[in-house]
Design an enzyme around this catalytic site. Structure first.
Site, PDB file in Angstrom:
ATOM      1  CB  THR A   1      -0.791  -0.160   1.097  1.00 48.86           C
ATOM      2  OG1 THR A   1      -2.923  -0.943   0.912  1.00 48.86           O
ATOM      3  CG2 THR A   1      -1.695   1.223   1.119  1.00 48.86           C
TER       4      THR A   1
ATOM      5  CG  ASP B   1      -3.356  -0.677  -2.129  1.00 49.12           C
ATOM      6  OD1 ASP B   1      -3.715  -1.698  -2.857  1.00 49.12           O
ATOM      7  OD2 ASP B   1      -3.098  -0.305  -1.208  1.00 49.12           O
TER       8      ASP B   1
END
Length: 650
Positions: free
Chosen positions: A325, A509
């Site tokens: 992420t 992401d």
């Protein structure tokens, strides 16, 4: 056969037990991975041989302190209760750590198909999220009980075999103790200086690399080598040449460099009237393109996203820069290639950087970072708060002071209808986004929001009764709920007075999994990007290969903005755009162009591959010097700019 009386019988016995159990773990993981790993007999022999070397090092590290203790312990204390208690407790504790690590390796492999790495180190630092994630994913009391029971059983078997008696009832001369302890220390020192974890990464098959490693050894390596200095480990050019190449790659017909030499700072000019809508970017956790029907999925778990994709600008050939992420956040805020080691989001001296926040801030926008969990995790709040964003998250670390100049607002308990280890469900975070958008619109402020969702993450739990797949069942259920929540969000947003003037971006992401038989599995970086509700734009697909870095340069081009830029992204719709993407692991840096890939690795390695369109499989090719120069230009200059402060606001 009983052990020969020797003060070191427990050390030798523990070493033998560790080597046996770690080999069993390695073979079990090998059997698990074998159906997809395409390993040859030679690969398997290499895995076992290298694994034995790493395991031997771990066993020595476990026992070196005890070996020194045995060297210094006077003979008259060898049979005392103190020595018996100290040895027994130490054996039990070391065995407990060993068995727990073996269990953790299986769970880690199930999630990442890898031995411990930077992710495991990160998880050790964020105990609240991780322990709750494990507790919600697995029957934790049973597992802890099993680990304790297994440790007790093995300790009893060791005692039954006479291992402790052989140590306590022995007489081992000082000369022999010096030889054994000296040998143990020597082996430990040799391992530290001669056996690097990168030795396991010399093969081309990623499964072979990971299976060769030892989990604890890899963990230690990751802990002490969080960041890999590009200028120390990677192939380089002269800085002037690298920047000249990079400036050439970024040069476009409507741009002008504002500084000479080692800089990419430039002005992007547009003669048309600029359009300045609100922008909400929804960054979806672990969302691979393959989840959508548009990209071949047959399970119909994303009906909302598939529907709005037909009404939007859809990037069909976009690639994530990394596998975590924070790497996606880095790309989506800074538009910078991934440098080796940790994401810039997690590094020191990452405040005040030139980013999308800078561009939108200069245009008068309010900027907010929304996160369903506690933004303390992964250093998110420090990064976003020190780069112009207000923070809206789920406060958990109440004793940790906020050290950034912007505002932090907490999800009140009354606004939380469901949460798991990682944070509130997607519906709850969208409610917060809608609430703040209403407030900003009422105050007459344009806004740019970065929204990070968490529901599409293990343990895959979400509110019951929302979708057909029950909570805590599978990744597919979490994807289905993620899509459902987006549908509810859009239904409510469409009723708002600010909606007509608001672009909503849906982008991942990173993908759900990037493991595979290749060092970098190209197809597992493929993500969707949907730009919805763009003023005066008809729906269309953009099939050109591009990166997360290119989203905003392309969008700002569509909106006719003139602005200064320190971004590595390009306008994909520009006539002079050259298709490419940057994809990476923590150590390997990939530069991708249609049909070919350059991989830069530690120890100054570089290799060219042909990428098969249908499968993404890699075939080694002779060195492509042009591709190599482009790869070096991107990664070397990005590293240099961050290291030397060249990414700061200008």
């Amino acid at each position: 056969m009983k052990p020969t009386p020797n003060r070191y019988a427990v050390q030798f016995g523990f070493t033998a037990l560790y080597l046996l159990l770690s080999t069993i773990v390695r073979v079990a993981l090998l059997c698990w991975a074998f159906p997809v790993a395409t390993l040859s007999f030679g690969n398997i022999l290499s895995i076992l041989a290298k694994g034995l070397v790493f395991d031997s090092g771990v066993a020595v590290f476990f026992t070196v302190a005890y070996s020194i203790y045995l060297l210094l312990l006077p003979q008259r204390l060898n049979k005392t209760w103190f020595n018996k208690a100290f040895t027994g407790f130490g054996f039990f504790l070391a065995l407990l750590i060993m068995i727990f690590s073996f269990f953790a390796e299986f769970t880690f492999w199930g999630e990442y198909e890898a031995r411990f790495d930077f992710i495991a180190v990160d998880y050790l630092l964020y105990t609240y999220e991780v322990i709750n994630n494990i507790n919600q994913s697995y029957p934790l009391p049973l597992l802890i009980g099993g680990v304790l029971a297994g440790t007790a059983l093995l300790t009893w078997l060791a005692a039954r075999a006479g291992m402790f008696r052989a140590s306590f009832q022995s007489y081992t001369p000082l000369r022999m103790r010096l030889v054994i302890t000296g040998g143990t220390i020597a082996i430990a020192v040799l391992h530290l200086y001669l056996v690097s974890n990168t030795w396991a990464e010399t093969g081309k098959n990623r499964y072979q690399q990971e299976l060769s490693k030892a989990g604890i050894y890899s963990f230690g390596s990751a802990y002490f080598n969080n960041e890999l200095p590009y200028d120390k480990y990677y192939i380089q050019e002269d800085d002037k040449q690298a920047f000249a190449e990079m400036r050439s790659l970024l040069q476009s017909g409507n741009s002008k460099y504002l500084e000479p030499g080692s800089s990419i700072y430039r002005h992007i000019a547009d003669t048309a009237a600029a359009v300045k809508p609100n922008v909400i970017m929804v960054t979806i956790e672990s969302f691979s393109a393959t989840f959508m029907e548009r990209f071949g999925n047959k399970e119909r778990i994303t009906p909302v996203l598939d529907s709005i994709a037909k009404e939007s600008i859809l990037f069909t050939n976009m690639y994530a820069t990394g596998t975590r992420t924070v790497r996606g956040m880095e790309a989506l805020t800074l538009a910078v290639p991934p440098t080796p080691g940790q994401s810039i989001v997690r590094r020191k001296n990452n405040e005040g950087l030139f980013s999308l926040s800078t561009i939108f801030g200069n245009a008068g926008y309010d900027r907010t970072f929304f996160y369903g969990g506690d933004g303390y995790f992964d250093n998110m709040n420090q990064f976003f708060g020190n780069n112009g964003f207000d923070i809206y998250d789920r406060l958990r670390h109440r004793l940790v002071g906020d050290n950034f100049p912007t505002k932090r607002e907490n999800f009140p308990d009354s606004a939380v209808h469901f949460e798991n280890a990682w944070g509130v469900c997607d519906e709850d975070i969208y409610s917060a986004v809608l609430k703040k958008a209403d407030e900003k619109h009422a105050a007459g402020k344009p806004f740019f929001d970065f929204v990070m969702t968490v529901s599409n993450h293990r343990p895959f739990t979400y509110p019951e009764g929302k979708v057909s797949i029950p909570s805590h069942t599978s990744r597919e259920g979490a994807v289905q709920y993620t899509d459902y929540a987006i549908g509810q969000f859009l239904k409510q947003a469409q009723q708002k007075p600010w909606f007509k003037n608001t672009i909503i971006i849906f982008v991942a992401d990173h993908c759900a999994s990037v493991a595979g038989k290749n060092e970098i599995e190209v197809n597992k970086y493929h993500i969707p990007c949907i730009v919805y509700n763009v003023p005066n734009e008809v729906p269309r697909e953009i099939p050109t290969m591009c990166s997360q870095l290119d989203i905003y340069p392309t969008l700002l081009g569509i909106l006719n903005w003139s602005y200064n830029s320190n971004l590595y992204g390009r306008d994909v719709l520009a006539a002079d755009y050259q298709p490419r993407a940057m994809i990476s692991t923590y150590q390997l840096l990939g530069y991708l162009e249609p049909g070919k890939l350059m991989i830069l690795g530690p120890q100054h390695q570089a290799q060219t591959f042909h990428v098969k369109d249908s499968t993404g499989d890699l075939q080694s090719q002779p060195m492509d010097s042009v591709l190599l120069r482009k790869a070096i230009a991107n990664y070397q200059t990005a590293y240099t700019l961050f290291k030397n402060g060249g990414m700061r606001k200008l």
